[in-house]
Structure formats: C-alpha cells, structure tokens
Design an enzyme around this catalytic site. Structure first.
Site, PDB file in Angstrom:
ATOM      1  CE  LYS A 199      -1.749   1.733   3.745  1.00 54.94           C
ATOM      2  NZ  LYS A 199      -2.527   1.981   4.976  1.00 54.94           N
TER       3      LYS A 199
ATOM      4  CG  ASP B 218      -7.056   3.367   1.370  1.00 52.63           C
ATOM      5  OD1 ASP B 218      -8.016   2.836   0.744  1.00 52.63           O
ATOM      6  OD2 ASP B 218      -6.887   4.597   1.398  1.00 52.63           O
TER       7      ASP B 218
END
Length: 212
Positions: free
Chosen positions: A121, A140
């Site tokens: 991420k 996310d």
C-alpha cells in the site's frame, strides 16, 4: 464481478464528483511521504499532518533522520499511536536509504518493499504520487470497503484486491481512482452508515442493489 464498462462509468462519475484527486497527507518530497504514510497506520491523515511539520523541522532530510535517536522521534510522533514501532521503522528506513540508496527513496516496488515499515500500500502510494508510475493501486481500508460494496470483488486480502483492480482499471487512472475512493468513503460511503441516498454511484452499486 465488475465488468469493464461499469467500472469505467464509476471512474467517470467519481471524476466529476471529485475533480481534484490528491493525497490527503501533506508532503513536498518522497522522504516526507514515506514517513507520513508510516505514521498514518492506525491514525488519521489529519493527525499525521499536525505532527509532521515539527518532525521535519527537526529532521529536514533523510540524512538527519538516519542519525536520529529513536526515543526523540517517539516524542514527536507519540500522538499518532503505536509510536515505538513507527519511530523504529522510520529511523531504520532512513538508515537504509542513506547506506544503500544514496539518500533517495526508490522508484520501484522491489526496493521500496525492502524498507522497514513499507508494504505494498505504501509503496504504491509513493510510486503513483511521487513518481507517476501507472497502475499504482493503493489498497487501503477505503479502497477495500468501497470496491467490495460496488461489486469489484468479494475479497478481504489486499494483495488479491490489488490484482483484481490492476486488471480492470486503466493504468493511467488507477492512482487517482484510489484517492477518489478515499474522498467518497469519507464524504458518503461511511463504514458504519453509508449515505446511499446521496451517492452518485448507487445505481451501479451491488451493496445498494441487494438492499444492504
């Protein structure tokens, strides 16, 4: 699963609803974003943005951070939570940047993932926002929730979700799409009580169509 035509319509509607797609973490260089995204774990971006000005005034470059005392860094970031681990990772990452990358944040996934505290991420965020790498999908909590509700997948694993989205999203739109999901998640598609009546995507949304 989501078809490409519906996905493109979702992208277009989000672009109209949120014309400016920006990372909500404040930064002006790759080093700042690297630190900020680590601090953002289990913490709001707003809180991180309150903490980082003083932190970067004290440690303005990766070279200063590499020499930092971890306990000193902890004091600056305490309010972001989990500050022991965060401080340790931030200093260790800075030390690796200095020793192995000439003080420069890498521009590729393989090297970014070697840095302490950096997962896919964070790496995708840096690649997309700093280096403009197409197809950088930032998975996310907002992305997981909204793409699941919309019908892109029925998954929980971020890596698998990234693969699904990478396959269907136009590479040049992937990064901004993820930023717009954050905006839409905060403004409309809340985790606990989504405001479906105010949603520009409700007629395309699996979650809405099955009666929630």
């Amino acid at each position: 699963m989501m078809d490409r035509e519906t996905s493109n319509e979702i992208i277009e509607r989000l672009e109209r609803e949120y014309p400016i797609a920006e990372c909500t973490l404040d930064y002006n260089e790759a080093y700042h974003l690297l630190v900020s995204v680590r601090l953002a774990a289990q913490c709001t971006d707003a809180r991180v943005n309150m903490v980082t000005p003083a932190l970067f005034e004290r440690y303005p470059t990766v070279y200063e951070m590499a020499k930092a005392d971890i306990e000193d860094v902890e004091e600056y970031i305490r309010s972001t939570g989990f500050y022991h681990g965060k401080a340790r990772d931030i200093v260790a990452a800075a030390q690796m940047l200095v020793s192995e990358f000439n003080g420069k944040v890498p521009d590729n996934m393989e090297d970014l993932l070697r840095l302490p505290g950096v997962g896919r991420k964070s790496a995708n965020l840096i690649l997309g926002d700093v280096y403009g790498v197409p197809g950088s999908v930032v998975v996310d909590t907002h992305c997981i929730r909204l793409t699941g509700r919309l019908g892109y997948h029925e998954l929980k694993d971020p890596a698998k979700i990234e693969t699904v989205l990478r396959d269907i999203l136009p590479p040049e739109k992937a990064n901004d799409f993820c930023h717009r999901l954050v905006m839409h998640g905060r403004a409309v598609c809340d985790a606990r009580k989504p405001a479906c009546e105010n949603c520009c995507l409700r007629d395309l949304c699996r979650y809405y169509s099955i009666g929630r």
